[in-house]
Each structure stands twice: as structure tokens, then as C-alpha cells.
Motif scaffolding. Structure first.
Motif, PDB file in Angstrom:
ATOM      1  N   ALA A 155      10.566   9.887  -4.003  1.00  0.00           N
ATOM      2  CA  ALA A 155      10.383   9.122  -2.774  1.00  0.00           C
ATOM      3  C   ALA A 155       9.055   8.393  -2.718  1.00  0.00           C
ATOM      4  O   ALA A 155       8.976   7.273  -2.193  1.00  0.00           O
ATOM      5  N   GLY A 156       8.027   9.009  -3.284  1.00  0.00           N
ATOM      6  CA  GLY A 156       6.715   8.381  -3.265  1.00  0.00           C
ATOM      7  C   GLY A 156       6.699   7.025  -3.957  1.00  0.00           C
ATOM      8  O   GLY A 156       6.011   6.094  -3.542  1.00  0.00           O
ATOM      9  N   ASN A 157       7.509   6.885  -5.028  1.00  0.00           N
ATOM     10  CA  ASN A 157       7.527   5.628  -5.786  1.00  0.00           C
ATOM     11  C   ASN A 157       8.390   4.550  -5.129  1.00  0.00           C
ATOM     12  O   ASN A 157       8.309   3.382  -5.474  1.00  0.00           O
ATOM     13  N   LEU A 158       9.256   4.993  -4.217  1.00  0.00           N
ATOM     14  CA  LEU A 158      10.227   4.048  -3.675  1.00  0.00           C
ATOM     15  C   LEU A 158       9.597   3.186  -2.589  1.00  0.00           C
ATOM     16  O   LEU A 158       8.714   3.639  -1.858  1.00  0.00           O
ATOM     17  N   PRO A 159      10.084   1.944  -2.468  1.00  0.00           N
ATOM     18  CA  PRO A 159       9.549   1.075  -1.416  1.00  0.00           C
ATOM     19  C   PRO A 159       9.940   1.590  -0.030  1.00  0.00           C
ATOM     20  O   PRO A 159      10.954   2.275   0.122  1.00  0.00           O
ATOM     21  N   ALA A 160       9.137   1.238   0.954  1.00  0.00           N
ATOM     22  CA  ALA A 160       9.407   1.674   2.323  1.00  0.00           C
ATOM     23  C   ALA A 160      10.590   0.900   2.903  1.00  0.00           C
ATOM     24  O   ALA A 160      10.946  -0.167   2.403  1.00  0.00           O
ATOM     25  N   ALA A 161      11.156   1.448   3.970  1.00  0.00           N
ATOM     26  CA  ALA A 161      12.346   0.834   4.578  1.00  0.00           C
ATOM     27  C   ALA A 161      12.057  -0.585   5.061  1.00  0.00           C
ATOM     28  O   ALA A 161      12.902  -1.476   4.944  1.00  0.00           O
TER      29      ALA A 161
END
Lengths: 288, 327, 443
Positions: B177-183
Motif C-alpha cells: 500500500a505504501g508504494n501505491l498512489p493515493a485515491a
């Protein structure tokens, strides 16, 4: 690795052979007996499935031929006498002989002779125009010119002439199957006796209106004046509904009716050009 | 001749609507997303789109004129849409010759080989896209980094790609989740991805426009997105460490583009509202099974093509409610 | 929330130019040709011969069977001949041609305008009188009214619906009739109720005629059992089945008649004709016709004698506009385009509409893009795109199973098709072929 191949071959082979055995027994169980002559008859038919004989395709006709045991009411117009004698030979029966026939359009209302009085705009099929109204010209009996007949012709024998706006029968291809006769909503096609050199004499009009009315709608309409009827020596011409009709079986092709027609509604084709002085017409009657 | 009175069967009046108007409305609906992708990817996005449109329209003209020998119908705007949709489905840095191949497959094979507009079974743009994806997997999955993302790299992975890679490596969601872009990034579209799919917001704006102008109905998009949401939610509730939340699925990849622009293609989708619901649910379910269990990170293109094949069956099985009841 | 029917429907531009024009009496023509087949069913049999003197209202052709109607002379004068005259389709049909001479009515007809409310006839005598007066459905279908008034055995009418919807664009004849003859229509409705032995009648009016709704509601309160129901504007609400659905919520089953759900539908024009026939002893020989069009100088609602040539009506409103490209008998959705302006007005002619040339031709046909607008527009829940294809390919069994015979030919599909496809043309063609197939199967 080799074993895999062997297993595969054995497994598939086993499946294949067991399926073959099952199929064999199923085929035995559900076998339907059919007269082998049906196949033979069907083979000798043209195979066009046009329905010209009145049956739903060649197979149905072949079944009828075998079942009836009598060919007097059965005739394949496409194959003609040769085909029917072939069928008769297979079944050991007697075939009727009929004169070969050809489809003829009994309307000569070209764009030139029959001016349009309104413009149709809608689905371009004759059947729909016919249901909508009487047509673009003043003649409610004439060709609608949308080519429904060409669309149903299985033998590529009908084509629209863009200049006249009428369909043209290619007599070499026409088999007289009658599809156009059934399709034409104005009932303009007739199967007439076929003569060599495309010889024909016919009244190219079906307008049942009175003379003055139809003359206004079309220059070459038959006005029902009976001149041709009076000149005919062979009782081939009958009058009815303000219209002359030439019976192609009785006509001796003497060509006398053609020049007397005041509106040029009688058409002759395939004859040598007329001499100025009339000579007795050569006998073109063909007895088949 | 022109002054002759006209006779025709009823009705004698006709709506102002035309095929062109509908098609150009779809084009208008795609413009926000196109503008956004130019903002994000720069001139490249425009270059790809222009090549795709020119090639699609060009192939449509050439094939109709010289191979099918019919009057070319390029003015109806359908080839324009196919070109734009194809461009929307490819990375902004795709070489020009691949785009042209894609356009040829879309128009020549996807559309005209079936007889042209209205007779194609599959969405032509997707046929081209999937053909390219399978034929040129490297070029088709090297997405350019969006402008201003602060990443130095030339290419950027898609959010779904990141997720899939993480899960393949056995990482739990909380770690990835840390690597994923924000909503918000997903909504605005400042992530890697195909040219037109990045901004969910712009696509929704286009979708709302099409709904208002009655180009599409709500059935297909709602069914696609709704079923995706439900499937994703079920798995997320089973194990939130192995499956990411449903909102993430809706905002990433081609979900919005597919649901709003691709699945609603009139020609290849069912005719009735009920049929469109079945079709949409099918697309959503297949998409989610590819995303969750398949080798590809994204699967909506495949899902739509598969359901396209079912459209004639759905049309046969699902009939509108007849007046006077069923016999 | 106003009532309307649920499935499908469209909203064509209304263009009711003549709504504000009071009904005027058209000039008497010099010659009338009265066709003997003006109604659905058996043509009538002429009872006059060449040279006979006739008066207005005199019987000139007798009903040719149960589903048929009497025809009365609309003028006084001499029968010139019995001849074939082209009908609105251009095919010659038997007609009685009368040279007009003066305007001498039968003495039995009450020509006063006084409203007569009382009627001492019983139900069957009313039906008998309706039959004698040659009244047919005046909305355009021309189904003989007396047939509707005798429900088949075992069926009982519950509602009488009076159709004041007039959903066809342009037309205003029913609208004007409701405004000017409201009491007469209501008395006519009472008579029809008595004939049918029902105690509930509903008059359906679309809410684009608020003046008619107001007036009719106000007047109807004085008559027992008559209710005026305002309906939301939607074409084809004037279709029998759609009106029944909108007003009562009942759905006529596929292939059945309205009586199957206890309803009988009649047009306001017919209700007025019933009033005149019974209270004034005046048979049906004239009707209100709307003559209109975008370029027409003075659109009008004229009271026209049956048999008047259409060309005379066009002259009455200022002549055929120069830009006319099409002349329609009836409304623009279901009317017939005329090729010949000399055709006579019949009992079913509700309007004459002149369409400018630039709107007369259809757009170029494009391929179907399967947008399904025809499916959403079809008020019968059919799939016009599919019916067109199967009709075109002559797949008659398939067409039948897709319920082609349910089509009411309202034209909503063709109207709404963005690709301008001739959907209804082919569906109508398919219907005639399937109809022939069904008849052949029965025999």
C-alpha cells in the motif's frame, strides 16, 4: 518422455475407436429407409432448388416423383424435357413433354413512354410500394421498377435496365422457373412459349383502364381497340378488361397484329426486319 | 423531377437525431479525458491520438473504397471514435508504426471484415488493442511517467501493475500500500497508465455528458462497475491482506474507460436494459477474475470482448417487456 | 402525476397551428364522389342509380354486411354516375358521383343548434340507430361503431373510453370539437353508455389541451358517470390499447380486442356523430377536418361534406403553398401521402397536411448502429430492428414468434431511428405476409 507420447496415442486411439463403435450402433439403430431412387432422381435434377416445379426444392420434387409413380403432373421447368426424360428413365415411367417457356415482362412503360407523376421515397421494394400506393406513374398496373423480380431470380436472368427503368429478361439464362411471376406484385410476368432466335410477339401491357385514361398515363398502353383481335386469323388473340392478350400457344407468329396496333403496344422481337412489301411470314412454328 | 410531389409510407416526420450526431457526441464526451492526458503526458498523447484517428479513418476509406467497393462512410464519425478509443487504450509513448498496425486491425479486421458499422460483433478498438497487447507486450506495457510525478524514470508502472507485482512477490497489501498512489491521484489521473484511462474523474464527466445527451443508458456502466465493486468487496472482506479494497479496483486500470466508453458501444452491446445489465455483470465478473487470479494485472478489455461474443445470445434470450403480456 | 402508458412512446413536435381556429363550414363543392368503401369491412352496396335525385342525408349505399356501414348523401343534387374513382392510395374504387344542386336536406333532420339532452330510446334501439346512421370510428381507423357496441357473447363492457387524445401532431379537429361541442359530445357519450349498458365513461385528453380539459371537466360534472382524465402528452396515446392502459391501467392481451378487458373505445368525433344521429336524426355525412401545414396561410378546421375533393379544401385555406413537397391525408405519423389531390374526403379523414419540400424527403438510410432507440420507443414492447430484418429476409415464422402482428403501425420506430431506416415500411410488409400465412393456416 517417450512414454507420454505412447500413452497419449493409446488413450486417444481408444477414445476414437470406442466412439466409432458407438457411432456404428447408433447409425444402425436410427437408420431410416429411403428409396435409393430418390437420390438418383435428385442427382439428375438441376439442383437449383428454385421451387419452379411447385415443390420446396429439388429433393422434395424427387420424393414426389418417386412417390407419385406417375409423372403426368410433375415437371421441372428448369431442366426441361431432357431432364424429365432422364427422370422418367430412372423410374421407368413416361414423362410429359412440354414446350420450353420463357418469362416475358408484359409492360413497356419505360421512363420515356410513361412519365412519372410523383416521386416515391421509402423502402425501395416493389412489394412495399404496391402496398403503399399505386405507383409513381399514372398507370397503376405497370412496372414499379424496384427490381423485386431481379432479386428473386436464382439464375441471374433478370436485370434492371437503368435507362428504361424496366427489368430485362436474359432469355439464354431464363429457365421459366416462375419465381418472378410469383414475386411481381403487379403480376406482369408471363411464361410464354420459347422460340428460337428469341422470337416473341406479345402485348406488352396489362392496363385494364379505358383507352383515354391509360393513354394519358402511358404512350404505349393497350387501349383495347380490338384491331389486333380482328386481324388475327388464328384465334390467338382474346379481348378482356380493355386489354388484348395473345395466347403464345395459339399464335402462329404471322406478325399481322403488330403493325395494326395504334399504340405500338404489341412487341415483336427476334424477327428479321420487315420488308416494305409484306410477304407471307415464314413458318417459325416449332413443334417439339 | 424535383417538383414532383413526394409519396412515401408513414410516418412522415422524423426526429432530428442522426448517426453522426450520436457519434460526435461520443467524441465530445471523450475530449475531457483527452485534454487531461495531454496535460499529463504532454504532446505525445496528442501525437498518438492523431495518428490513431488518421490511420483509422484512412483505413476505413481505403478498405471501403478499394476492397469492399462500397461508398465510403467515413463521415459518420464511427472510425473517428474507434481511432480515439484505440489511442485511449495504448501508452502515450507507443511508436507510430504500432499504432498504425493497431488501427488496421481495429478497422480492417475488427470492423470492416464483419461488414462495417453496425455489423461488427466485437468492439473494434478493443480488437486492435488486444491484438497489440499480445503482439507487442513490451511496448504496450511500458507506460510513460506522468509529468510532475517527481519520478525520474522514463517509464512508470500502472497502479494495478504495482499491485500485481507486489502480490506475486508474496507481499501483503499493507506492505504494498505504501508504494501505491493515493485515491485522489487515481481520481485525477496523475499515475502511469494508458493514454485515456488515467483520470477517472474526466471519464466520469464524459459519461455524465453522454447520459444527459442520451447517447448511453445507465445500465451497462452501473452493472460493470457495480459487479466489480461487489466481487472486489467480497474478496476484500475475506482477506484484506491478499485482496485490495473495491474502491481501488474501480479507480484503477481501464475500469472507468471500459465501463463508460468501451462496454457501452452500441453496436456490440445488447439492445434491452435487462440485457445490458446481464452483459455488464458478466464484464465486471470476468474483469475481476482476471485481475484477481489471472496473469495480467488488468482484464477489462478481454472481459468486454468475451461478453461481446455473448451479445447476440443475450439479445435472443432477453426480450423487452411486451405489451399485452407474454404468450 | 399525470397518467400515461408505460412502454415506449415518443414526443414529436406538436405543431398544432390550427388549435385556435374555430370550426368553419366549408363551401359546398360542385361535385362530390362518395366512395362505397369508407370503413373497415365489407363495402356498402349502392342503392341509387344514375340520374336519381338525392337530398342531403339520404341513404345512397346500404351496409354490405355486419361489419359495414350505411352511406348517406352529403349533398343534394343528381347522381351523375357510379364509377371507379382513385382512392387515397391511387387504386380505383367504386364511388357514387353526385352533381351538387342547391342544399336541400331531408325534412327529418333537425338542423337547429339547440342541445337536446333527453332520449327515450333504449340501448338496442340506440345501437340500431347508430347502425342506420353509418357511424364509424372517426379517429382514422373507421371501424363501424355499431359493431363495437355489441360485445361478443360472454363479454361485458365495463368502461366506455372516449378518445380525445389527438396525439397526432398538427391535427386539431377533435380539440376544436371538444371546445365547441362539449355538451353534444357528453350527451353522445351518455347515449353510448346506455347502448353499452355501462355506468362508467372516461374521456381521455392530453394535457397539451388544457382549455379542453377544463371545459370538459366542468361540463362532465353535470353528467352521471363521466370522468375526464388528463393524460401526459406522449405519442401514440391515441392508440386504443395505449389509451386503455393510460386511463384504466388495464392491458389488452396480445391479439385480443379492448372488450377483453371490459373496455370500448370511441373517438370524440364519433360520440358527436352519435349525438347528431340520435338527437338530431342526422346521419354521418360531414366531419371536421384540419387543414394545416407549416407554410399554409390560414390553417383551419373545416366542417366538410364527405366526398368533397381534397383540392377544394386546400383552395379554402389559401391554396397549395409553393414549397409543398408532400400532401398527407391524416396526421404526419400515421397518415397517407396523397399522389392525387382530387381524392375525396371520407369518414376517416381527420386532416389534410401539407409538408414543405425540404421536410418531405426522408434522410439517407444508414446502417443500423443497434442503438436500441426503436426498442425503447415501441409502445408495444417489440424490437423493430429485428422485425425489419426478419421481414426483409422473409423469415415469416420468426417474425410471427417475435409478435410482428402486435405492431400497431404507429411509426414511433421509424420516427426515432437515427439512421433513418425504413423500419415500419418493412414491418408493415412483414405483417401483411404473416397475416396471409396465418389466414392460409386457418383454411
Amino acid at each position: 518422455m517417450n512414454m507420454t507420447i505412447i500413452y497419449t496415442v493409446i488413450t486417444l486411439g481408444a477414445i476414437g475407436s470406442s466412439a466409432a463403435v458407438i457411432l456404428y450402433f447408433v447409425a444402425q439403430k436410427f437408420k431410416v429407409y429411403e428409396d435409393p431412387r430418390i437420390d438418383d432422381v435428385e442427382g439428375s435434377l438441376p439442383g437449383a432448388n428454385c421451387g419452379g416445379c411447385g415443390y420446396a426444392g429439388c429433393r422434395a420434387f424427387a420424393e414426389a416423383c418417386v412417390k407419385e409413380g406417375d409423372l403426368s403432373d410433375l415437371y421441372c421447368p428448369v431442366g426441361g424435357n431432357d431432364c424429365m426424360s432422364g427422370v422418367a428413365k430412372i423410374l421407368g415411367l413416361e414423362a410429359v413433354k412440354k414446350d420450353p417457356r420463357v418469362a416475358v415482362l408484359r409492360c413497356n412503360g419505360t421512363c420515356e413512354f410513361r412519365p412519372r407523376v410523383n416521386a416515391y421515397d421509402g423502402a425501395a421494394t416493389c412489394a412495399i410500394i404496391h402496398a403503399t400506393y399505386s405507383g409513381e406513374t399514372g398507370c397503376q398496373y405497370g412496372c414499379l421498377g424496384c427490381g423485386d423480380c431481379c432479386a428473386v431470380c436464382e439464375f441471374d436472368a433478370l436485370h434492371m435496365d437503368p435507362v428504361t427503368g424496366l427489368p430485362v429478361v436474359d432469355e439464354d439464362k431464363c429457365t421459366a422457373c416462375g419465381a418472378c411471376v410469383r414475386e411481381c406484385p403487379k403480376n406482369l410476368f408471363e411464361l410464354r412459349k420459347k422460340l428460337p432466335k428469341h422470337r416473341k410477339i406479345y402485348v406488352a401491357c396489362r392496363n385494364e383502364d379505358k383507352g383515354p385514361v391509360n393513354k394519358k398515363a402511358c404512350e404505349v398502353a393497350c387501349i383495347g381497340c380490338s384491331k389486333c383481335f380482328k386481324v388475327c386469323e388464328y384465334d390467338a388473340i382474346t379481348m378482356g378488361n380493355n386489354l388484348a392478350f395473345i395466347d403464345s400457344d395459339k399464335c402462329k407468329f404471322c406478325r399481322k397484329c403488330v403493325p395494326v396496333c395504334p399504340t405500338n403496344a404489341i412487341i415483336e422481337t427476334g424477327f428479321p426486319p420487315r420488308r416494305v412489301k409484306e410477304e407471307p411470314a415464314e413458318s417459325t412454328q416449332v413443334t417439339s | 423531377m424535383s417538383n414532383l410531389i413526394t409519396v412515401s409510407p408513414s410516418p412522415h416526420v422524423h426526429t432530428d437525431e442522426s448517426v453522426q450526431k450520436i457519434m460526435y457526441r461520443v467524441v465530445v464526451a471523450m475530449i475531457p479525458a483527452l485534454v487531461w492526458s495531454v496535460v499529463v503526458f504532454g504532446f505525445d498523447a496528442l501525437r498518438v491520438t492523431m495518428i490513431a484517428i488518421a490511420a483509422s479513418v484512412g483505413f476505413e476509406y481505403l478498405v471501403q473504397r478499394y476492397i469492399m467497393k462500397v461508398k465510403p462512410s467515413v463521415t459518420d464519425g464511427s472510425a473517428l471514435i474507434t481511432g480515439m478509443l484505440l489511442a485511449f487504450n495504448v501508452p502515450a509513448n507507443l511508436p507510430w508504426w504500432i499504432i498504425i498496425i493497431g488501427a488496421f486491425v481495429s478497422i480492417g479486421i475488427g470492423k470492416l471484415s464483419f461488414g462495417g458499422l453496425g455489423t461488427n460483433i466485437f468492439n473494434p478498438a478493443l480488437v486492435g488493442r488486444v491484438f497489440l497487447l499480445i503482439s507487442f507486450p513490451v511496448q504496450m506495457t511500458s507506460y510513460p511517467a506522468p509529468a510532475g510525478s517527481g519520478v525520474d524514470a522514463v517509464t512508470a508502472p500502472t497502479p494495478l501493475g504495482l499491485l500485481k507485482e507486489g502480490l506475486m512477490n508474496g507481499q501483503p497489501i499493507s506492505e504494498i500500500a505504501g508504494n501505491l498512489p493515493a485515491a485522489t491521484d487515481l481520481l485525477m489521473g496523475t499515475t502511469g497508465g494508458s493514454l485515456g484511462e488515467i483520470s477517472a474523474l474526466m471519464l466520469i464527466i464524459g459519461g455524465i455528458y453522454m447520459l444527459i445527451r442520451k447517447v448511453i443508458t445507465w445500465h451497462t456502466p452501473v452493472a460493470v462497475l457495480g459487479s466489480m465493486f461487489v466481487v472486489a468487496a467480497i474478496f476484500w472482506m475475506i482477506d484484506p491482506e491478499a485482496y485490495i479494497g473495491p474502491a481501488y479496483h474501480l479507480l484503477t486500470g481501464g475500469a472507468m474507460l471500459g465501463a463508460i466508453f468501451m462496454a457501452t458501444d452500441m453496436v456490440s452491446s445488447p439492445m434491452t436494459g435487462k440485457g445490458q445489465l446481464i452483459y455488464g455483470v458478466g464484464i465486471g465478473a470476468i474483469t475481476m477474475s482476471i485481475r484477481l487470479f489471472g496473469a495480467y494485472p488488468e482484464g477489462i478489455s478481454f472481459a468486454i470482448l468475451i461478453m461481446n461474443a455473448f451479445t447476440p445470445l443475450i439479445n435472443n434470450a432477453v426480450k423487452p417487456k411486451r405489451f399485452g403480456g407474454m404468450k | 402525476m399525470l397518467k400515461t402508458f408505460k412502454l415506449g412512446g415518443i414526443h414529436p413536435p406538436e405543431n398544432k397551428f390550427s388549435a385556435g381556429q374555430a370550426i368553419q363550414i366549408a363551401e359546398l363543392p360542385k361535385v362530390v364522389s362518395i366512395p362505397v368503401a369508407q370503413h373497415i369491412g365489407t363495402p356498402s352496396v349502392p342503392v341509387v342509380a344514375k340520374g336519381d335525385k338525392v337530398k342531403v342525408g339520404q341513404l345512397i349505399a346500404k351496409s354490405g354486411g355486419f361489419v359495414s356501414a350505411n352511406i348517406h348523401s352529403s349533398v343534394s343534387g343528381t347522381v351523375a354516375k357510379l364509377d371507379l374513382v382513385p382512392d387515397s392510395l391511387g387504386y380505383p374504387k367504386q364511388a357514387i358521383i353526385i352533381n351538387v344542386d342547391g342544399d336541400e336536406w331531408l325534412e327529418t333532420i333537425d338542423r337547429s343548434d339547440a342541445l337536446v339532452k333527453e332520449c327515450d330510446l333504449d340501448g338496442p334501439s340506440i345501437v340500431q340507430k347508430v347502425n342506420e346512421s353509418g357511424i364509424v370510428g372517426m379517429g382514422g381507423a373507421t371501424f363501424p361503431t355499431h359493431v363495437k357496441l355489441v360485445p361478443p357473447k360472454g363479454m361485458k363492457a365495463e368502461y366506455l373510453l372516449i378518445n380525445g387524445v389527438e396525439c397526432e401532431p398538427y391535427l386539431t379537429s377533435d380539440h376544436r370539437l371538444m371546445l365547441e361541442k362539449s355538451d353534444e359530445i357528453l350527451v353522445g357519450t351518455c347515449l353510448l353508455m346506455k347502448a353499452l349498458n355501462v355506468d362508467k365513461a372516461i374521456i381521455g385528453i392530453e394535457n397539451n389541451k388544457p382549455d379542453a380539459i377544463r371545459l370538459m371537466t366542468e361540463k362532465a360534472s353535470k353528467y352521471k358517470g363521466i370522468q375526464v382524465v388528463p393524460l401526459k402528452v406522449k405519442y401514440p396515446q391515441g392508440g386504443e390499447k395505449q389509451l386503455i392502459k393510460a386511463a384504466t391501467g388495464r392491458e389488452v392481451p396480445s391479439g385480443a380486442l379492448p372488450i377483453a378487458v371490459g373496455c370500448v373505445v370511441s373517438n370524440v368525433g364519433s360520440a358527436f356523430a352519435v349525438y347528431e344521429a340520435i338527437q338530431k336524426n342526422k346521419p354521418l355525412f360531414e366531419r371536421v377536418v384540419t387543414i394545416t401545414g407549416k407554410s399554409v396561410q390560414n390553417p383551419a378546421n373545416l366542417k366538410v361534406r364527405i366526398g368533397t375533393p381534397v383540392s377544394e379544401l386546400i383552395t379554402a385555406v389559401g391554396g397549395l403553398p409553393e414549397d409543398t413537397g408532400k400532401v398527407i391525408s391524416g396526421g404526419p405519423m400515421m397518415g397517407k401521402a396523397l399522389a392525387n389531390m382530387e381524392v375525396p374526403v371520407t369518414k376517416g379523414t381527420s386532416g389534410i397536411l401539407m409538408i414543405p419540400a425540404k421536410e418531405a424527403r426522408r434522410n439517407e438510410v444508414q446502417p443500423c448502429i443497434r442503438c436500441s432507440r426503436c426498442v425503447s420507443a415501441c409502445p408495444m414492447g417489440l424490437e423493430p430492428y429485428l422485425l425489419m430484418t426478419v421481414a426483409e429476409k422473409n423469415l415469416l415464422e420468426r417474425a410471427e414468434s417475435e409478435r410482428i402482428m402486435d405492431c400497431i403501425e404507429c411509426g414511433s420506430c421509424s420516427y426515432t431511428c437515427p439512421a433513418s431506416r425504413p423500419l415500419l415500411d418493412y414491418i408493415r410488409f412483414g405483417k401483411s405476409r404473416v397475416g396471409a400465412l396465418i389466414r392460409a393456416r386457418k383454411n
